[in-house]
Write an enzyme that holds these catalytic residues in place. Structure first.
Site, mmCIF file in Angstrom:
data_model
loop_
_atom_site.group_PDB
_atom_site.id
_atom_site.type_symbol
_atom_site.label_atom_id
_atom_site.label_comp_id
_atom_site.label_asym_id
_atom_site.label_seq_id
_atom_site.Cartn_x
_atom_site.Cartn_y
_atom_site.Cartn_z
ATOM 1 N N GLU A 95 -9.873 0.919 -5.940
ATOM 2 C CA GLU A 95 -8.972 0.134 -5.490
ATOM 3 C C GLU A 95 -9.464 -1.335 -5.092
ATOM 4 O OE1 GLU A 95 -6.356 1.177 -2.274
ATOM 5 O OE2 GLU A 95 -7.015 3.281 -2.541
ATOM 6 N N ARG A 96 -8.677 -2.454 -5.326
ATOM 7 C CA ARG A 96 -9.205 -3.767 -4.968
ATOM 8 C C ARG A 96 -9.485 -4.003 -3.747
ATOM 9 N NH1 ARG A 96 -4.665 -8.292 -5.516
ATOM 10 N NH2 ARG A 96 -3.888 -6.568 -3.942
ATOM 11 N N GLY B 114 -1.403 3.147 -7.020
ATOM 12 C CA GLY B 114 -2.096 3.606 -8.379
ATOM 13 C C GLY B 114 -1.476 4.771 -9.004
ATOM 14 N N HIS C 106 -2.094 -3.741 -10.980
ATOM 15 C CA HIS C 106 -2.740 -2.735 -11.332
ATOM 16 C C HIS C 106 -3.060 -2.710 -12.766
ATOM 17 C CE1 HIS C 106 -2.687 0.381 -7.908
ATOM 18 N NE2 HIS C 106 -1.897 -0.508 -7.487
ATOM 19 N N ASN D 275 1.629 -4.701 -5.545
ATOM 20 C CA ASN D 275 0.119 -5.255 -5.977
ATOM 21 C C ASN D 275 -0.164 -4.687 -7.206
ATOM 22 O OD1 ASN D 275 -0.452 -2.555 -5.645
ATOM 23 N ND2 ASN D 275 -1.543 -2.815 -3.736
ATOM 24 N N CYS E 111 -4.590 6.945 -4.178
ATOM 25 C CA CYS E 111 -3.971 5.753 -4.161
ATOM 26 C C CYS E 111 -2.356 5.838 -4.427
ATOM 27 C CB CYS E 111 -4.732 4.644 -5.007
ATOM 28 S SG CYS E 111 -3.860 3.073 -4.834
ATOM 29 N N GLY E 112 -1.523 5.400 -3.613
ATOM 30 C CA GLY E 112 -0.426 5.563 -3.812
ATOM 31 C C GLY E 112 0.232 4.828 -4.778
ATOM 32 N N CYS F 270 0.851 -1.247 -0.142
ATOM 33 C CA CYS F 270 -0.075 -0.084 0.017
ATOM 34 C C CYS F 270 0.979 1.264 -0.080
ATOM 35 C CB CYS F 270 -0.911 -0.161 1.095
ATOM 36 S SG CYS F 270 -2.008 1.376 1.375
ATOM 37 N N GLY F 271 1.044 2.051 -1.180
ATOM 38 C CA GLY F 271 1.858 2.904 -1.250
ATOM 39 C C GLY F 271 1.504 4.121 -0.244
#
Length: 266
Positions: free
Chosen positions: A197-198, A209, A148, A146, A206-207, A72-73
């Site tokens: 976000e999933r 993202g 994308h 993760n 969203c980092g 998670c960014g």
């Protein structure tokens, strides 16, 4: 009672539990109950900080649907602000390094990963996937810790991401699900982005993202090495260094602290 912090980065909000001294075991149902914004704490992601044998700390991340995710960014940036200074962070998505000063933090997210096995059920060209969902076409798929998928569009606000996001997230092409980004190039050093976000749905920022969108557009030759990413919650900066690593920088703050009986949410 267990102490916790509520933090956010551009409105992407987190519940942080520091379990370095007192271990915490969480179930998926417990996370879902804690994530309820009416009867729990409410968050886009939960961050659990644990001891690490290889880094300053180990970080684990959960979505509000109870699913644990490898990276998670923005959550890593929030953790960096909490830790302060320079730190190394062990995550399931790979090792990270961070530097924080006050409410600003930068995370070295490592290089993007383009092999199809990182995101897809079978081999395809990940830079130009030959698939589409309604008006969304010609996406790129990659992992930045993760998975994308990134679409370039002319007007992100006009895309019905509320309906397209869950369709794409759960498509069988993506065996682990996928985060969905829609981006517009505004200049060589600026893009506009929205992300589904999933496991969380639409979020204000969203980092990973932002990092994924920049990586995809850089690889297509659409933008430069340093880019400002504007999302509904505000702006972050993403830069690519000479080694190909992508760095995510921006603010994160502590909203409040509290104590909670975790067993009451089991």
């Amino acid at each position: 009672m267990t102490k916790f912090l509520k933090m956010h980065g551009l409105g992407n909000d987190f519940m942080l539990l520091d379990a370095r001294e007192h271990p915490v075991a969480l179930t998926a149902q417990q996370v879902r109950n804690l994530a309820d914004r009416c009867t729990g704490v409410g968050f886009d992601q939960l961050i659990l900080v644990e001891p690490s044998e290889t880094a300053s700390v180990k970080a684990r991340f959960w979505n509000p649907d109870g699913s644990e995710v490898p990276s998670c960014g923005n959550g890593s940036r929030a953790l960096a602000v909490y830790l302060g200074g320079a730190a190394s962070i062990e995550t399931a998505g790979g090792p990270l390094t961070s530097a924080a000063s006050g409410s600003q933090a930068e995370i070295d997210m490592g290089p993007p990963r383009w092999h199809w096995e990182q995101t897809l059920a079978y081999p395809l060209d990940t830079l130009h996937l030959p698939v589409s969902w309604d008006e969304l076409t010609d996406p790129a798929a990659l992992s930045v810790g993760n998975p994308h998928i990134v679409f370039e569009v002319s007007d992100p606000a006009a895309i019905p991401l509320e309906s397209l996001g869950p369709r794409i997230e759960t498509d069988p092409l993506f065996p682990a699900g996928i985060n969905v980004g829609i981006a517009r190039v505004d200049a060589l050093d600026r893009i506009t982005l929205r992300v589904w976000e999933r496991g969380a749905g639409l979020t204000r920022a969203c980092g990973t993202g932002a990092v994924a969108a920049v990586a995809a557009l850089q690889k297509r030759g659409r933008i430069g090495a340093e880019v400002t990413v504007t999302m509904p919650g505000g702006e972050v900066r993403v830069r690519r260094d000479e080694s190909g690593h992508l760095h995510l920088a921006g603010p994160a703050i502590i909203s409040f602290t509290g104590e909670i009986d975790l067993e009451a949410f089991a």
